[in-house]
Design an enzyme around this catalytic site. Structure first.
Site, PDB file in Angstrom:
ATOM      1  N   ARG A 187      -9.144  10.970   6.902  1.00 26.17           N
ATOM      2  CA  ARG A 187     -10.471  11.261   6.337  1.00 26.17           C
ATOM      3  C   ARG A 187     -11.067   9.960   5.812  1.00 26.17           C
ATOM      4  NH1 ARG A 187      -9.902  14.434   1.544  1.00 26.17           N
ATOM      5  NH2 ARG A 187     -10.563  12.613   0.363  1.00 26.17           N
ATOM      6  N   GLU A 239     -13.236   4.901   0.730  1.00 23.67           N
ATOM      7  CA  GLU A 239     -11.832   4.693   1.067  1.00 23.67           C
ATOM      8  C   GLU A 239     -11.516   5.408   2.372  1.00 23.67           C
ATOM      9  OE1 GLU A 239      -9.353   6.304  -1.989  1.00 23.67           O
ATOM     10  OE2 GLU A 239     -10.151   8.332  -1.793  1.00 23.67           O
ATOM     11  N   ASN A 264      -8.365   7.645   4.032  1.00 19.51           N
ATOM     12  CA  ASN A 264      -7.151   8.378   3.669  1.00 19.51           C
ATOM     13  C   ASN A 264      -6.270   8.612   4.895  1.00 19.51           C
ATOM     14  OD1 ASN A 264      -7.920   9.379   0.729  1.00 19.51           O
ATOM     15  ND2 ASN A 264      -9.715   9.656   2.020  1.00 19.51           N
ATOM     16  N   SER A 313      -7.007  16.086   2.098  1.00 22.46           N
ATOM     17  CA  SER A 313      -7.114  17.501   1.735  1.00 22.46           C
ATOM     18  C   SER A 313      -8.521  18.062   1.889  1.00 22.46           C
ATOM     19  CB  SER A 313      -6.640  17.681   0.296  1.00 22.46           C
ATOM     20  OG  SER A 313      -7.427  16.895  -0.573  1.00 22.46           O
ATOM     21  N   LYS A 340      -4.932   0.543  -0.382  1.00 18.89           N
ATOM     22  CA  LYS A 340      -6.218  -0.058  -0.732  1.00 18.89           C
ATOM     23  C   LYS A 340      -6.267  -1.542  -0.387  1.00 18.89           C
ATOM     24  CE  LYS A 340      -7.754   3.795  -2.476  1.00 18.89           C
ATOM     25  NZ  LYS A 340      -6.571   4.625  -2.133  1.00 18.89           N
ATOM     26  N   LYS A 370      -9.041  -0.433  -8.390  1.00 19.29           N
ATOM     27  CA  LYS A 370      -8.268   0.589  -7.684  1.00 19.29           C
ATOM     28  C   LYS A 370      -6.836   0.117  -7.428  1.00 19.29           C
ATOM     29  CE  LYS A 370     -11.974   2.924  -5.143  1.00 19.29           C
ATOM     30  NZ  LYS A 370     -12.365   3.466  -3.823  1.00 19.29           N
ATOM     31  N   GLU A 379      -3.179   7.335  -3.760  1.00 18.94           N
ATOM     32  CA  GLU A 379      -4.028   8.425  -3.313  1.00 18.94           C
ATOM     33  C   GLU A 379      -4.043   9.507  -4.397  1.00 18.94           C
ATOM     34  OE1 GLU A 379      -5.691   8.141  -0.607  1.00 18.94           O
ATOM     35  OE2 GLU A 379      -4.638   6.459   0.295  1.00 18.94           O
ATOM     36  N   GLY A 380      -5.035  10.412  -4.306  1.00 18.25           N
ATOM     37  CA  GLY A 380      -4.957  11.622  -5.112  1.00 18.25           C
ATOM     38  C   GLY A 380      -5.951  11.768  -6.250  1.00 18.25           C
ATOM     39  N   ARG A 439     -17.935  16.428  -1.362  1.00 17.72           N
ATOM     40  CA  ARG A 439     -17.521  16.641  -2.752  1.00 17.72           C
ATOM     41  C   ARG A 439     -18.614  16.110  -3.671  1.00 17.72           C
ATOM     42  NH1 ARG A 439     -11.955  13.578  -2.890  1.00 17.72           N
ATOM     43  NH2 ARG A 439     -13.195  12.268  -1.507  1.00 17.72           N
TER      44      ARG A 439
END
Length: 513
Positions: free
Chosen positions: A134, A154, A156, A161, A336, A403, A407-408, A489
């Site tokens: 993603r 970013e 992923n 998810s 990253k 950063k 992840e998350g 989002r």
């Protein structure tokens, strides 16, 4: 970026209209699985000891306006991004250079690399890798008169998810557009402004493609797909939508949820040169399945590895013959630091690193590079020393985010919090972070329903484009490569973080403008 009509968007609602919409949304979301397990702040663990409760996922009451040109651009380049990260995952030399820079100060990255080296010494059994990717973007518009463009937040490569909940959110807003919005005092009929979303079916198609590639070989046992998950898992319904789609579309494929902590207890390796990964269902240990695909929805952060046995479990899966999503190297490709190196602009003495991976398509290199924002290392190179001055300056730092290689959600340090945070760390640890210029999108307004309460005001939207890619590391052949739907989002414009599961953002869908 606001809709080009004279009417305000979203429309002003009376209290009765808000109540009716909330009533409709709460029932529709539970009936259609747009839900999460309630957070402890809402329902204490002792009040739900059997984990039977579910609540509406945080969601916007209206789809947020998003520039059509930016949406189309993001979708059009996903296949190229899939190719890029598949190439990076196959370039061990490049990844080793990245890892060597930070392994002394990032124990998690160091442990992942150790697993890779250990398997490499023995010899990898499986050459095929699966990526469910993603790529996340925000809209950037320098002035009101300039064309909006997308800038990458970013990329992923593990546990990308919300594909399941994203599709349900698109369906919710389409339902409201046909049933509820036309009945408002300021009626809305959004129609073709709501784009098609294929996130669940497309991501499932990627898993099925990997399953079929594995199943072409001789297998003494019935094959299955393993979802490696956290336990407990609040975001379970998002995963279930994908699981059900894999199981039910076409020939049924057995799918099992395996808590990360139970890998050692419920799996073993066959005593063969291929080291097939065998799964023994706890409800019927006499049965044995061969894991064709292992899909990680856990294992992306240090908290999933509390002790040596957790790392041993990851090693067991990595050395097995199952197709991993992702492999260790693919997971490391999403660090990253990799993003920072890719975004480093080229000059006469240092050409862009993109040319190393995009050798067959210079035009794609240009297109991808246009999505990069300014990202700097925090090492002792000239660029890193310049970034340190920015990060420690009480005024300049206000335009940046710090950063880590994680992840998350919930891991970043923003604006004026950066100087004191860096000063709390040994300088030797700074190089494990990157400094990224904050993308400032045009203003958007919406209303969010979270835990039964309404939040109204300015919002910031982040678009994610999913991609599925299957490749063979031995032959260098791309076996499957597709764009796979989208995620939007949205968070309040006073919030720094955007993770839905982490409690910051909300599910949304796109209204093209």
């Amino acid at each position: 970026m606001a809709p080009t009509t004279s009417e305000p968007y979203p429309p002003e609602l009376s209290s009765a209209e808000i109540d009716q919409l909330i009533f409709t949304i709460k029932d529709w979301t539970i009936a259609h699985g747009l839900a999460v397990r309630p957070p402890p702040a809402l329902v204490a663990t002792e009040n739900d000891p059997n984990v039977i409760l579910a609540t509406t996922a945080p969601v916007t009451i209206f789809p947020s306006p998003f520039p059509r040109v930016c949406f189309d651009q993001a979708r059009s380049i996903q296949v190229a991004y899939n190719n890029l990260y598949a190439s990076i995952a196959q370039d061990e030399t490049f990844l080793e250079e990245i890892v060597q820079e930070i392994l002394e100060v990032d124990e998690f990255i160091a442990e992942l690399w150790k697993v890779h080296l250990k398997v490499k010494e023995e010899g990898y059994s499986q050459s095929i890798s699966l990526g469910l990717f993603r790529s996340d973007y925000m809209v950037h518009q320098a002035t009101d008169d300039t064309q909006p463009v997308i800038k990458q937040v970013e990329f992923n490569t593990i546990a990308s998810s919300f594909g399941g909940l994203s599709l349900q959110t698109s369906k919710l807003h389409k339902y409201l557009s046909s049933i509820s919005y036309p009945l408002l005092q300021q009626p809305l009929n959004l129609g073709e402004e709501l784009p098609h979303n294929s996130s669940t079916s497309s991501l499932a198609s990627g898993i099925r493609t990997a399953f079929e590639a594995y199943s072409k070989g001789k297998t003494p046992h019935k094959c299955c797909v393993l979802f490696i998950v956290q336990d407990p898992e609040r975001n379970i319904f998002d995963q279930r939508h994908l699981e059900y789609e894999v199981q039910q579309n076409g020939s049924p494929i057995p799918v099992f949820r395996l808590p990360y902590s139970q890998i050692a207890a419920q799996t073993s390796l066959a005593s063969t040169p291929l080291r097939q990964l065998l799964f023994h269902p706890p409800n019927n240990p006499s049965q044995t399945f061969e894991a064709a695909v292992v899909y990680f929805r856990a294992g992306y952060g240090p908290s999933d590895y509390p002790d040596a046995s957790a790392w041993e479990a990851r090693y067991q899966i990595e050395r097995s013959h199952a197709i991993k999503c992702p492999s260790i190297l693919t997971q490391l490709a999403g660090a990253k630091k990799v993003q920072q190196v890719l975004a480093t602009p080229d000059d006469s003495s240092n050409p862009s690193i993109l040319s190393r991976f995009m050798t067959t398509s210079p035009s794609e290199t240009t297109v991808l590079s246009k999505t990069f924002t300014n990202i700097f290392p925090l090492d002792t190179t000239p660029s890193g020393l310049h970034a340190r001055k920015i990060a420690l300056d009480p005024e300049l730092c206000k335009g940046y985010v710090l950063k880590p290689q994680r992840e998350g959600g919930g891991n970043n340090i923003y604006r004026t919090a950066i100087p004191p945070f860096l000063n709390s760390l040994p300088e030797t640890h700074w190089k494990s972070y990157i400094l990224m210029e904050i993308i400032t999108p045009p203003p958007v307004h919406n209303t969010i329903l979270r835990n039964g309460l309404v939040e109204k005001g300015g919002v910031i939207c982040e678009l994610g484009i999913y991609g599925t890619c299957l490749w063979d590391c031995n032959t260098k052949e791309i076996l499957h490569n597709e764009e796979a739907g989208y995620l939007l989002r949205t968070k309040g414009d006073k919030s720094e973080e955007g993770g839905v599961a982490a409690g910051f953002g909300s599910m949304d869908s796109v209204r093209l403008v």
